[in-house]
Design a protein around this motif. Structure first.
Motif, PDB file in Angstrom:
ATOM      1  N   ALA A  43       0.839  -1.207   0.000  1.00 25.14           N
ATOM      2  CA  ALA A  43       0.000   0.000   0.000  1.00 25.14           C
ATOM      3  C   ALA A  43       0.872   1.255   0.000  1.00 25.14           C
ATOM      4  O   ALA A  43       0.550   2.250  -0.658  1.00 25.14           O
ATOM      5  CB  ALA A  43      -0.943  -0.013   1.198  1.00 25.14           C
ATOM      6  N   ALA A  75      -7.161  -2.294   8.762  1.00 24.99           N
ATOM      7  CA  ALA A  75      -6.456  -1.004   8.644  1.00 24.99           C
ATOM      8  C   ALA A  75      -6.692  -0.332   7.293  1.00 24.99           C
ATOM      9  O   ALA A  75      -7.082  -0.970   6.308  1.00 24.99           O
ATOM     10  CB  ALA A  75      -4.957  -1.211   8.854  1.00 24.99           C
ATOM     11  N   GLY A  76      -6.426   0.958   7.281  1.00 25.25           N
ATOM     12  CA  GLY A  76      -6.505   1.716   6.041  1.00 25.25           C
ATOM     13  C   GLY A  76      -5.694   2.988   6.199  1.00 25.25           C
ATOM     14  O   GLY A  76      -5.015   3.176   7.214  1.00 25.25           O
ATOM     15  N   ARG A  84      -1.725   6.100   8.443  1.00 20.21           N
ATOM     16  CA  ARG A  84      -2.516   4.870   8.558  1.00 20.21           C
ATOM     17  C   ARG A  84      -3.323   4.860   9.847  1.00 20.21           C
ATOM     18  O   ARG A  84      -2.935   5.454  10.852  1.00 20.21           O
ATOM     19  CB  ARG A  84      -1.650   3.618   8.397  1.00 20.21           C
ATOM     20  CG  ARG A  84      -0.392   3.543   9.222  1.00 20.21           C
ATOM     21  CD  ARG A  84       0.435   2.339   8.804  1.00 20.21           C
ATOM     22  NE  ARG A  84      -0.330   1.114   8.827  1.00 20.21           N
ATOM     23  CZ  ARG A  84      -0.635   0.444   9.940  1.00 20.21           C
ATOM     24  NH1 ARG A  84      -0.234   0.867  11.122  1.00 20.21           N
ATOM     25  NH2 ARG A  84      -1.332  -0.669   9.862  1.00 20.21           N
TER      26      ARG A  84
HETATM   27  C1  PML Z   1      -4.873  -3.861   1.312  1.00 16.54           C
HETATM   28  O1  PML Z   1      -3.851  -4.514   1.497  1.00 16.54           O
HETATM   29  O2  PML Z   1      -5.895  -4.395   0.923  1.00 16.54           O
HETATM   30  C2  PML Z   1      -4.872  -2.407   1.623  1.00 16.54           C
HETATM   31  C3  PML Z   1      -4.173  -2.173   2.896  1.00 16.54           C
HETATM   32  C4  PML Z   1      -4.319  -0.785   3.417  1.00 16.54           C
HETATM   33  C5  PML Z   1      -3.675  -0.544   4.762  1.00 16.54           C
HETATM   34  C6  PML Z   1      -2.251  -0.999   4.864  1.00 16.54           C
HETATM   35  C7  PML Z   1      -1.645  -0.561   6.205  1.00 16.54           C
HETATM   36  O3  PML Z   1      -1.810  -1.279   7.180  1.00 16.54           O
HETATM   37  O4  PML Z   1      -1.005   0.502   6.263  1.00 16.54           O
END
Ligand code: PML
Length: 275
Positions: free
Chosen positions: A174, A201-202, A213
């Motif tokens: 990501a 998470a996002g 994040r």
């Molecule tokens: C995904 O792998 O589907 C998106 C992940 C987004 C968040 C990643 C993180 O933990 O920083």
């Protein structure tokens, strides 16, 4: 003289539905190893073994490769996904996205942005003011592709993420994807949360902000998620943005700063002081 780079991409399905996808930009000497890693990944997926694995390899000899640095990364702790979405909305507003566009995009990601409320594998392109969806194909979205990290950047990233307890595929991939999106210079902000039901998470990424994040942007067990790229209303030339995101090879050859977790208010004070 630099050795030729190859774009290697894997797409795996199980029971005729998408299971896993990953990619890298590698030199000829790294190519066999990269292919083996991608096959292993498709066969070792937590949702089961792939039934079909497609690997495509393109020689990039005659293609210009754009190089850049990965964005800065910081985690903002949040109590739950509702708290996380509120915090993400504050940062998106800071980046110039309207309340309406934020609410509408969060609703779309939460229910599945593709027709039939299916999760969309690509990203939505969203007018940052009107909230209007701009991607030409709403079932496919815009797939950011042809990106990777140099081996030295991968090693440095992995060891820096390890010290933060964050060295996993989700974060590494990501962060690289957000790096390419920000390198387009045409996106005001990105919002993403995972469609993996086990991963809550996002993040929000934006120029001047980096990659922020949040451990929770959706409830555990939810399999809807994806990405929204917010573009300024004045951006008329979507074709060149889409071409850059999908076709132009982008190679990260350096790290940003990887910070320890920080409270949202502290982050906002830092941003205000910088403004
Ligand atoms: C995904 O792998 O589907 C998106 C992940 C987004 C968040 C990643 C993180 O933990 O920083």
């Amino acid at each position: 003289m630099e050795s030729t780079l190859y774009s290697i991409r894997m797409h795996a399905t199980r029971l005729d539905t998408h299971l896993s996808g990953a990619e890298a930009l590698v030199s000829e000497t790294e190519l066999k190893r990269a292919a083996a890693d991608l096959v292993e990944r498709a066969l070792g997926h937590s949702k089961g073994k792939a039934h079909s694995i497609r690997i495509s390899i393109d020689d990039l000899t005659d293609t210009e490769v754009v190089r850049g640095r990965l964005p800065d990364l910081v985690t903002v702790p949040v109590a739950d996904y509702l708290d996380g979405r509120q915090a993400a909305a504050k940062l998106l507003r800071w980046a110039g996205v309207s309340n309406f566009a934020i609410t509408r995009s969060m609703e779309d990601l939460g229910r599945g942005a593709a027709p039939g409320n299916k999760a969309m594998r690509g990203a939505m392109l969203v007018d940052a003011v009107s909230g209007e969806r701009l991607e030409p194909d709403t079932s496919r979205g815009v797939r950011v592709s042809r990106l990777g990290l140099t081996p030295a950047t991968t090693d440095a990233l992995r060891s820096a993420l390890q010290t933060l307890g964050l060295d996993n595929d989700h974060v590494r991939e990501a962060l690289a994807l957000a790096g390419k999106v920000l390198a387009s210079g045409q996106v005001l902000a990105e919002l993403c949360w995972s469609d993996d039901p086990d991963y809550t998470a996002g993040y929000v990424a934006a120029p001047g902000l980096g990659y922020v994040r949040f451990p929770h942007l959706k409830p555990l067990g939810e399999d809807r998620g994806g990405r929204a790229f917010f573009v300024p209303p004045a951006l008329r030339d979507l074709t060149s943005l889409i071409f850059f995101l999908q076709e132009t090879p982008w190679l990260a050859d350096g790290l940003g700063h990887l910070h320890p977790p920080i409270a949202l208010e502290t982050l906002r004070e830092l941003l205000d002081r910088r403004a």
